[in-house]
Design an enzyme around this catalytic site. Sequence first.
Site, PDB file in Angstrom:
ATOM      1  N   ASN A   9       0.872  -1.179   0.000  1.00  0.00           N
ATOM      2  CA  ASN A   9       0.000   0.000   0.000  1.00  0.00           C
ATOM      3  C   ASN A   9       0.907   1.227   0.000  1.00  0.00           C
ATOM      4  O   ASN A   9       1.489   1.566   1.026  1.00  0.00           O
ATOM      5  CB  ASN A   9      -0.893  -0.031   1.248  1.00  0.00           C
ATOM      6  CG  ASN A   9      -1.723   1.234   1.390  1.00  0.00           C
ATOM      7  OD1 ASN A   9      -1.819   2.032   0.463  1.00  0.00           O
ATOM      8  ND2 ASN A   9      -2.329   1.411   2.547  1.00  0.00           N
ATOM      9  N   LYS A  11       0.082   4.237  -0.317  1.00  0.00           N
ATOM     10  CA  LYS A  11      -0.578   5.422   0.252  1.00  0.00           C
ATOM     11  C   LYS A  11      -0.325   6.632  -0.657  1.00  0.00           C
ATOM     12  O   LYS A  11      -0.251   6.476  -1.860  1.00  0.00           O
ATOM     13  CB  LYS A  11      -0.094   5.664   1.684  1.00  0.00           C
ATOM     14  CG  LYS A  11      -0.166   4.392   2.541  1.00  0.00           C
ATOM     15  CD  LYS A  11      -0.014   4.667   4.002  1.00  0.00           C
ATOM     16  CE  LYS A  11       0.009   3.329   4.746  1.00  0.00           C
ATOM     17  NZ  LYS A  11      -0.063   3.464   6.168  1.00  0.00           N
ATOM     18  N   HIS A  98      -9.429   0.730   4.713  1.00  0.00           N
ATOM     19  CA  HIS A  98      -8.171   0.943   5.448  1.00  0.00           C
ATOM     20  C   HIS A  98      -8.451   1.860   6.646  1.00  0.00           C
ATOM     21  O   HIS A  98      -9.275   2.761   6.554  1.00  0.00           O
ATOM     22  CB  HIS A  98      -7.125   1.572   4.518  1.00  0.00           C
ATOM     23  CG  HIS A  98      -5.761   1.589   5.116  1.00  0.00           C
ATOM     24  ND1 HIS A  98      -5.375   2.549   6.027  1.00  0.00           N
ATOM     25  CD2 HIS A  98      -4.708   0.745   4.986  1.00  0.00           C
ATOM     26  CE1 HIS A  98      -4.142   2.299   6.422  1.00  0.00           C
ATOM     27  NE2 HIS A  98      -3.710   1.208   5.804  1.00  0.00           N
ATOM     28  N   GLU A 100      -6.983   4.302   7.783  1.00  0.00           N
ATOM     29  CA  GLU A 100      -6.825   5.746   7.505  1.00  0.00           C
ATOM     30  C   GLU A 100      -8.070   6.303   6.818  1.00  0.00           C
ATOM     31  O   GLU A 100      -8.426   7.461   7.010  1.00  0.00           O
ATOM     32  CB  GLU A 100      -5.557   5.977   6.672  1.00  0.00           C
ATOM     33  CG  GLU A 100      -4.309   5.798   7.526  1.00  0.00           C
ATOM     34  CD  GLU A 100      -3.084   5.315   6.767  1.00  0.00           C
ATOM     35  OE1 GLU A 100      -3.042   5.414   5.528  1.00  0.00           O
ATOM     36  OE2 GLU A 100      -2.150   4.821   7.438  1.00  0.00           O
ATOM     37  N   GLU A 170      -5.548  -5.526  10.320  1.00  0.00           N
ATOM     38  CA  GLU A 170      -4.537  -4.499  10.560  1.00  0.00           C
ATOM     39  C   GLU A 170      -4.837  -3.781  11.874  1.00  0.00           C
ATOM     40  O   GLU A 170      -5.651  -2.853  11.909  1.00  0.00           O
ATOM     41  CB  GLU A 170      -4.555  -3.464   9.430  1.00  0.00           C
ATOM     42  CG  GLU A 170      -4.220  -4.017   8.076  1.00  0.00           C
ATOM     43  CD  GLU A 170      -3.614  -2.928   7.192  1.00  0.00           C
ATOM     44  OE1 GLU A 170      -2.468  -3.080   6.789  1.00  0.00           O
ATOM     45  OE2 GLU A 170      -4.286  -1.913   6.943  1.00  0.00           O
ATOM     46  N   GLY A 176       2.274   1.771  10.804  1.00  0.00           N
ATOM     47  CA  GLY A 176       3.219   2.886  10.694  1.00  0.00           C
ATOM     48  C   GLY A 176       3.886   3.257  12.008  1.00  0.00           C
ATOM     49  O   GLY A 176       4.532   4.296  12.105  1.00  0.00           O
ATOM     50  N   SER A 216       3.315  -2.626  10.383  1.00  0.00           N
ATOM     51  CA  SER A 216       4.762  -2.658  10.612  1.00  0.00           C
ATOM     52  C   SER A 216       5.394  -4.011  10.274  1.00  0.00           C
ATOM     53  O   SER A 216       6.316  -4.470  10.960  1.00  0.00           O
ATOM     54  CB  SER A 216       5.096  -2.236  12.048  1.00  0.00           C
ATOM     55  OG  SER A 216       4.656  -0.915  12.281  1.00  0.00           O
TER      56      SER A 216
HETATM   57  C1  PEP Z   1      -0.827  -0.117   6.130  1.00  0.00           C
HETATM   58  O1  PEP Z   1      -0.975   1.091   6.129  1.00  0.00           O
HETATM   59  O2  PEP Z   1      -1.647  -0.850   5.572  1.00  0.00           O
HETATM   60  C2  PEP Z   1       0.350  -0.655   6.817  1.00  0.00           C
HETATM   61  C3  PEP Z   1       0.346  -1.916   7.143  1.00  0.00           C
HETATM   62  O3  PEP Z   1       1.370   0.233   7.070  1.00  0.00           O
HETATM   63  P1  PEP Z   1       2.796  -0.128   7.713  1.00  0.00           P
HETATM   64  O4  PEP Z   1       3.282  -1.393   7.076  1.00  0.00           O
HETATM   65  O5  PEP Z   1       3.659   1.048   7.368  1.00  0.00           O
HETATM   66  O6  PEP Z   1       2.581  -0.292   9.170  1.00  0.00           O
END
Ligand code: PEP
Length: 254
Positions: A9, A11, A98, A100, A170, A176, A216
Amino acid sequence: MRKKIVAGNWKMNMDYPSGLSVFSEIINMVKDEVTGSQQAIVCSPYIHLSSLAQLAKSNSQVSVGAQNCHQAESGAYTGEISASQIKSVGAEYVIIGHSERRQYFGESDALLSEKTVITLKNGLTPIFCIGETLEQREGNTYFDVIKEQLTGGVFNLSADDFAKIVLAYEPVWAIGTGLTASPEQAQEIHAFIRKEIAVKYGQETADETSILYGGSCNPKNAAELFSQTDIDGGLIGGASLKSRDFVDIIKAFN
Ligand code: PEP
């Protein structure tokens, strides 16, 4: 056998030339280094989709997806992108729900359910995201939260449609932040999700549903996470921006 998937992703990162160059590197590395039938997906900003889909034609193990779509088929929604438009450039997947989008754009389970339906109607595969906040984890309500997100977002689908989707667990506190869920924490929720699917759609459908972990995930922790019984791959944010890291995460299956 359910599909093993690593989805990136990007973003709101990558200008157009950088996106093309990173994606070309990914395609070449996957061709040379990835053995097995894993599916790699890059969910890019809309501006890249058409060009990346053209490049992806040279390697069936790599596909392209969007990060969102509008819930309507078409119409007067200035600035929005529809599922049929995404499909028309050769993309195959769309991330729906997601955290966000839920947090910054107020997307509710009901809206996300509409987005999932329109995505499927247009022949795209939704990667439907669910996950609890830190407060919900610490308050021990996370099983309820996950169940509610499944019920409101995807459990209204017919069995045929549900069989086409990919789920991503998630935990919001892991996205993040560098705070990865432990393999045991992630497995616990993945097993719970699969059990809920079995209750709703039957064991066979549950066994066939790919459930990705996101939060992460990186080349160092991917192998341990992916070795858990109910974790079928990852949704990768930060580490998907570097071709080497992203491909090393895909290789963590081997
Ligand atoms: C995400 O935003 O879907 C995600 C998993 O981000 P990160 O891997 O940076 O934690």
